[in-house]
Design a protein around this motif. Structure first.
Motif, PDB file in Angstrom:
ATOM      1  N   ASN A   2     -42.044   0.006  16.343  1.00 52.38           N
ATOM      2  CA  ASN A   2     -40.850   0.773  16.687  1.00 52.38           C
ATOM      3  C   ASN A   2     -41.082   2.250  16.384  1.00 52.38           C
ATOM      4  O   ASN A   2     -41.259   2.628  15.236  1.00 52.38           O
ATOM      5  N   LEU A   3     -41.104   3.078  17.405  1.00 51.97           N
ATOM      6  CA  LEU A   3     -41.324   4.501  17.228  1.00 51.97           C
ATOM      7  C   LEU A   3     -39.994   5.235  17.387  1.00 51.97           C
ATOM      8  O   LEU A   3     -39.593   5.576  18.496  1.00 51.97           O
ATOM      9  N   ASP A   4     -39.291   5.439  16.284  1.00 48.59           N
ATOM     10  CA  ASP A   4     -38.020   6.159  16.287  1.00 48.59           C
ATOM     11  C   ASP A   4     -38.315   7.633  16.068  1.00 48.59           C
ATOM     12  O   ASP A   4     -38.392   8.110  14.932  1.00 48.59           O
ATOM     13  N   ALA A   7     -35.768   9.815  13.922  1.00 52.69           N
ATOM     14  CA  ALA A   7     -35.860   9.595  12.472  1.00 52.69           C
ATOM     15  C   ALA A   7     -37.137  10.212  11.917  1.00 52.69           C
ATOM     16  O   ALA A   7     -37.134  10.809  10.830  1.00 52.69           O
ATOM     17  N   THR A   8     -38.233  10.096  12.663  1.00 50.78           N
ATOM     18  CA  THR A   8     -39.508  10.666  12.222  1.00 50.78           C
ATOM     19  C   THR A   8     -39.430  12.185  12.176  1.00 50.78           C
ATOM     20  O   THR A   8     -39.906  12.811  11.217  1.00 50.78           O
ATOM     21  N   LEU A   9     -38.808  12.799  13.166  1.00 51.59           N
ATOM     22  CA  LEU A   9     -38.640  14.257  13.174  1.00 51.59           C
ATOM     23  C   LEU A   9     -37.763  14.731  12.021  1.00 51.59           C
ATOM     24  O   LEU A   9     -38.045  15.757  11.397  1.00 51.59           O
ATOM     25  N   VAL A  38     -45.640  22.053  20.758  1.00 55.12           N
ATOM     26  CA  VAL A  38     -44.568  23.026  20.977  1.00 55.12           C
ATOM     27  C   VAL A  38     -43.224  22.313  20.919  1.00 55.12           C
ATOM     28  O   VAL A  38     -42.271  22.791  20.295  1.00 55.12           O
ATOM     29  N   TRP A  39     -43.139  21.159  21.551  1.00 54.55           N
ATOM     30  CA  TRP A  39     -41.885  20.402  21.557  1.00 54.55           C
ATOM     31  C   TRP A  39     -41.484  19.986  20.149  1.00 54.55           C
ATOM     32  O   TRP A  39     -40.316  20.081  19.771  1.00 54.55           O
ATOM     33  N   PRO A 154     -39.750  18.195  27.499  1.00 51.95           N
ATOM     34  CA  PRO A 154     -39.221  18.489  26.173  1.00 51.95           C
ATOM     35  C   PRO A 154     -37.849  17.894  25.889  1.00 51.95           C
ATOM     36  O   PRO A 154     -37.495  17.673  24.738  1.00 51.95           O
ATOM     37  N   ALA A 155     -37.035  17.675  26.928  1.00 49.42           N
ATOM     38  CA  ALA A 155     -35.697  17.142  26.658  1.00 49.42           C
ATOM     39  C   ALA A 155     -35.391  16.047  27.669  1.00 49.42           C
ATOM     40  O   ALA A 155     -35.431  16.310  28.867  1.00 49.42           O
ATOM     41  N   PRO A 156     -35.130  14.863  27.232  1.00 51.81           N
ATOM     42  CA  PRO A 156     -35.163  14.441  25.834  1.00 51.81           C
ATOM     43  C   PRO A 156     -36.606  14.227  25.393  1.00 51.81           C
ATOM     44  O   PRO A 156     -37.481  13.933  26.209  1.00 51.81           O
ATOM     45  N   LEU A 157     -36.823  14.365  24.116  1.00 55.26           N
ATOM     46  CA  LEU A 157     -38.142  14.138  23.544  1.00 55.26           C
ATOM     47  C   LEU A 157     -38.252  12.657  23.215  1.00 55.26           C
ATOM     48  O   LEU A 157     -37.466  12.119  22.445  1.00 55.26           O
ATOM     49  N   THR A 158     -39.233  12.010  23.849  1.00 64.58           N
ATOM     50  CA  THR A 158     -39.432  10.571  23.637  1.00 64.58           C
ATOM     51  C   THR A 158     -40.907  10.305  23.411  1.00 64.58           C
ATOM     52  O   THR A 158     -41.764  11.128  23.734  1.00 64.58           O
TER      53      THR A 158
END
Length: 165
Positions: A2-4, A7-9, A38-39, A154-158
């Motif tokens: 699971n790559l959230d 939460a990681t940012l 950059v993102w 860049p938006a949304p960042l996934t």
């Protein structure tokens, strides 16, 4: 797995703010490596106390594999003020071999001699070929040989796991 990414940012932003406080880093220049770095840097910049604008690096011509990239690499703009005596926070999305970070540091030194360079990485793949380690890491991930991390933005960042083959 699971790559959230949100939460990681947030974890990274908190750790980076604490890191700067501990190291007495004031008004750092936050430098994102094109494109994913950059993102990520844009997201982290909101949580840092700095008067400096976001800086960006395109390390294409500094890479040690430039001659293998062909005649028409996609080059993006570098926007970096003088780094002389400044604290630099270098940001990238994925740390794999360390070669991108080495190239970025070479380019940074072309803009002056910084007081320090700190490294913030969203995902460390723990596959270093060079003695480069992040000061702040969002998450360390171990992938199989056929997997890669791909950031979309860049938006949304996934973020997604993709097959390398």
């Amino acid at each position: 797995m699971n790559l959230d990414i949100d939460a990681t940012l947030q974890k990274m932003a908190n750790e980076l703010s604490e890191y700067c406080q501990t190291k007495a880093i004031v008004d750092p220049i936050v430098v994102g490596i094109h494109s994913g770095g950059v993102w990520v840097a844009e997201k982290l910049l909101d949580n840092l106390r700095t008067k400096e604008s976001l800086a960006t690096l395109d390390i294409t011509f500094y890479r040690d594999d430039f001659s293998r990239m062909g005649l028409h690499p996609k080059v993006k703009q570098t926007t970096l003020p003088s780094t002389e005596g400044k604290h630099i926070i270098l940001v990238d999305d994925v740390l794999m071999s360390g070669r991108t970070i080495r190239a970025a540091m070479n380019e940074i030194f072309d803009f002056g001699r910084p007081a320090s360079i700190s490294l913030a990485i969203l995902y460390d793949l723990d596959q270093a070929e060079l003695p480069i380690k992040a000061d702040v890491t969002g998450e360390t991930i171990h992938l199989s040989e056929n997997q890669r991390i791909k950031l979309f933005g860049p938006a949304p960042l996934t973020v997604s796991l993709v097959d390398a083959y």
